[in-house]
Design an enzyme around this catalytic site. Structure first.
Site, short mmCIF file in Angstrom:
data_model
loop_
_atom_site.label_atom_id
_atom_site.label_comp_id
_atom_site.label_asym_id
_atom_site.label_seq_id
_atom_site.Cartn_x
_atom_site.Cartn_y
_atom_site.Cartn_z
N ARG A 164 15.10 -32.54 7.81
CA ARG A 164 14.13 -33.36 7.08
C ARG A 164 12.92 -33.67 7.96
O ARG A 164 13.05 -33.89 9.17
CB ARG A 164 14.81 -34.66 6.66
CG ARG A 164 14.00 -35.58 5.76
CD ARG A 164 13.79 -34.99 4.41
NE ARG A 164 13.41 -36.02 3.42
CZ ARG A 164 12.81 -35.74 2.27
NH1 ARG A 164 12.52 -34.49 1.96
NH2 ARG A 164 12.52 -36.70 1.41
N THR A 211 10.63 -28.11 -4.87
CA THR A 211 11.76 -27.79 -4.01
C THR A 211 12.38 -26.47 -4.45
O THR A 211 12.07 -25.96 -5.52
CB THR A 211 12.78 -28.95 -4.09
OG1 THR A 211 12.13 -30.16 -3.69
CG2 THR A 211 14.00 -28.75 -3.24
N THR A 219 12.24 -27.84 0.80
CA THR A 219 11.16 -28.46 0.03
C THR A 219 9.88 -28.65 0.84
O THR A 219 9.92 -28.74 2.07
CB THR A 219 11.62 -29.84 -0.49
OG1 THR A 219 10.59 -30.43 -1.29
CG2 THR A 219 11.96 -30.78 0.66
N GLU A 272 7.85 -31.02 -0.83
CA GLU A 272 7.65 -32.22 -1.64
C GLU A 272 6.97 -31.88 -2.95
O GLU A 272 7.59 -31.24 -3.78
CB GLU A 272 6.90 -33.33 -0.89
CG GLU A 272 7.45 -34.72 -1.17
CD GLU A 272 6.90 -35.40 -2.42
OE1 GLU A 272 6.04 -34.84 -3.12
OE2 GLU A 272 7.33 -36.53 -2.70
N ASP A 295 7.67 -39.46 -0.05
CA ASP A 295 9.05 -39.77 -0.43
C ASP A 295 9.49 -41.13 0.11
O ASP A 295 10.56 -41.63 -0.24
CB ASP A 295 10.01 -38.69 0.08
CG ASP A 295 10.20 -37.57 -0.93
OD1 ASP A 295 9.63 -37.66 -2.03
OD2 ASP A 295 10.91 -36.60 -0.62
N SER A 337 15.72 -38.68 0.48
CA SER A 337 15.64 -37.52 -0.39
C SER A 337 16.69 -37.64 -1.49
O SER A 337 17.64 -38.43 -1.37
CB SER A 337 15.87 -36.25 0.41
OG SER A 337 16.04 -35.13 -0.43
N SER A 338 16.54 -36.85 -2.54
CA SER A 338 17.58 -36.71 -3.56
C SER A 338 18.24 -35.34 -3.50
O SER A 338 19.09 -35.03 -4.34
CB SER A 338 16.98 -36.91 -4.96
OG SER A 338 16.54 -38.23 -5.13
N GLY A 371 14.04 -30.53 -8.13
CA GLY A 371 13.80 -31.38 -9.28
C GLY A 371 13.52 -32.84 -8.97
O GLY A 371 13.68 -33.71 -9.83
#
Length: 596
Positions: free
Chosen positions: A118, A411, A429, A431, A451, A475-476, A498
């Protein structure tokens, strides 16, 4: 979903597809939202792919084929993933690339590992990064475009770390397909062209404008042979010298100059930020659901915890009896799924952030405490609760505010298995679509810092996911590996792009396979639905007005919108007594599976 023969419910699947086709031209059943990370570019039914030995499923055929080539040459799943990512940087620049970050789940036949690539916030930023002079937050796109929101990219450093442990082919060899395509050119895909048609801010960057658009400002047409010699030079340098060549020297200086030199929205990144970046190996977050064990990324990703919370609550209901029927997805199934989502997202927004800055008691496992999830599940009634509030798991008396910022990451996801029993799920990703709209050295820079929460605090206290120097934004992303709980046998890799809806996309696919007996392609192809603790969201063109009406009758506020998932999965299936790999690629994007 196991190594035993599966029932794919062919009749249900056929009837379900027919019902979807019948409603695909119907008008929306409610207001249509437009805040999608990436726009839709059509829907094309896919049947899935079988292989015997190895497989790559990725978002673009050229990328999947590059990964499959590495497997054919005797490479590992990690080798294939690296080659796939380098090609995605070139052919799917709107979604991921070496200017961004990633989360990586790996299984070597014995051990599950979680790698965190990340991005990080530069040392010179603070929690006021996205506040205007009056203390109010900037608008999302004002923050995105330029250098302000660019985080220190992490994907190359992470991939190099993973390659040292699990690579079989030479590092340089993994860059060959991408370098060749960058030099010789690749045909612009229909999806890339569609997104360029809708994009406006990218033209503000002269470098990106000259690359993606012609002299009249029109996007390169479908099939146009697009060459990227600058990216080829960058990739050759990294291939020869390793990731260090990206984080130091000419490439690093070019990145910093681009970030800090933006005329109206400069950022604060320094060469020291790049030189000091380190990827992290974290303890994977694993949880049990009935016959299966699921392993995913711990924080700073909220994906694994939130998916596991949803499943933990849904385990208290008979989902198997609510499988899709002749009319499609059953309203009660969507109701339960959406209500579990509200409760899980409420906890996510309160508690989850970079654990190096906002430590979670017990590593966040109290959020998965079975008694706590049973209490949360008991809140689900026959009518929608509207907006859920965060709960208080045992030992988590934390005075955090709730993060309400938008999360619209663009992503990509890939899943890979090799002939030696290695498997991986990697979500990657930059973003937002086309990131910060800043192109340098042949690739696009991320806008990952958006984010973070744009507000540092609310009435309940500081927000765990606020901006801080060196911190990784929440993040998701939910790259997930699934195993048989009793035997430990690997059975599936799955994940999706997504934005914050990733959690719902992945959870839907897991419910489809684990509860409804669907294969991974059928589960991916199910309509997308769920709630992120707001309206109940149904996929435009894939769900019927009758479903929306039934949910409204239960008190749901319903929106019907494009939900451009990019689910890519591989599952083990037993066909006539023989284990085979079956791959599924999202019909909403242009991905395929490749392998032998």
């Amino acid at each position: 979903m196991s190594s035993r023969p599966m029932s794919p419910r062919p009749l249900i699947a056929l009837l379900f597809a027919a019902s979807l086709s019948a409603c695909s031209h119907l008008p929306p059943a409610g207001p249509v939202a437009t805040l999608e990370p990436e726009g839709a570019s059509g829907y094309q039914e896919k049947d899935g792919w079988f292989t015997k030995k190895e497989m790559v499923v990725a978002a673009n055929p050229l990328a999947a084929e590059a990964g499959a080539l590495m497997l054919k040459r005797g490479g590992s799943a990690v080798d294939a993933a690296i080659a796939t990512q380098m090609v995605l940087t070139l052919v799917e620049p709107q979604s991921s690339g070496i200017g961004g970050g990633a989360f990586f789940m790996h299984f070597d036949g014995r051990t599950v590992q979680a790698f965190d690539g990340r991005e990080t916030a530069p040392a010179a930023v603070d929690e006021k990064l996205f506040l205007q002079a009056d203390g109010s937050p900037m608008s999302f796109y004002d923050a995105v475009i330029g250098g302000r929101a660019v985080g220190v990219p992490g994907v190359l450093r992470m991939l190099e770390d993973v390659h040292r442990q699990h690579g079989r082919l030479p590092w340089a060899a993994l860059f060959e397909p991408a370098i060749r395509l960058a030099e010789e050119g690749f045909p612009v895909s229909a999806r890339l062209h569609t997104l360029l048609m809708r994009e406006q801010a990218l033209k503000q960057d002269p470098v990106a404008a000259a690359y993606f658009y012609d002299a009249s400002g029109q996007p390169r047409p479908v099939g146009f042979l697009l060459r990227n010699p600058e990216l080829a030079v960058t990739l050759r340098t990294v291939a020869a010298q390793g990731a260090q060549a990206f984080y130091n020297g000419d490439i690093a200086r070019a990145i910093v100059a681009k970030v800090r030199g933006h005329a109206s929205n400069p950022g604060a990144m320094s060469e020291q930020d790049l030189a000091g970046y380190r990827a992290k190996e974290r303890a994977p977050l694993c949880s049990d659901y009935k016959l299966w064990r699921l392993c995913g990324m711990p924080p700073p990703s909220s994906g694994a915890i939130t998916v596991a919370q949803m499943l933990g609550m849904l385990a208290h209901f008979d989902l198997r009896a609510l499988a899709p029927d002749d009319n499609g997805v059953q309203p009660q199934a969507v109701h339960l799924f959406a209500e579990a989502g509200r409760l899980a997202y409420a906890d996510r927004n309160r508690y989850l952030a970079d654990p190096d800055f906002a430590p979670l008691p017990g590593g966040g496992m109290p959020l998965l405490d079975q008694r706590y999830l049973a209490q949360r599940a008991a809140l689900i009634g026959e009518r929608s609760m509207g907006t859920a509030t965060a709960g208080t798991p045992p030992g988590m008396q934390l005075a955090w505010g709730s993060d309400r910022s938008p999360e619209l990451p663009s992503t990509s996801h890939m899943s890979v298995v090799d002939a030696r029993g290695n498997a991986l799920a990697m979500t990657t990703t930059i973003e937002n679509a086309f990131g910060a709209r800043q192109m340098v050295a042949g690739f696009l820079l991320n806008n990952q810092l958006t984010d973070f929460s744009m507000l540092p605090a609310d009435e309940h206290g500081p927000i765990a996911n606020r901006v801080q120097p060196g911190k990784r934004p929440r993040s998701s992303m939910a790259p997930t590996l699934v195993f048989e709980k009793d035997s430990g046998k690997f059975v599936m890799a799955i994940g999706s792009p997504g934005g914050s809806a990733i959690i719902n996309y992945v959870a839907k696919t897991l419910v489809g396979t684990m509860e409804w007996g669907l294969n991974v392609q059928q589960a991916i192809s199910l309509p997308n639905f769920g709630s992120r603790n707001g309206p109940t969201e149904l996929e435009l063109g894939r769900t019927s007005p009758a479903l929306a009406d039934a949910l409204r009758a239960k008190g749901h506020e319903v929106t019907v919108e494009e939900q451009t998932s990019g689910l890519h999965g591989i599952m083990r299936m037993n066909i006539h007594g023989e284990d085979m790999w079956f791959g599924g690629a999202d019909p909403r994007r242009e991905g395929i599976a490749a392998g032998e």
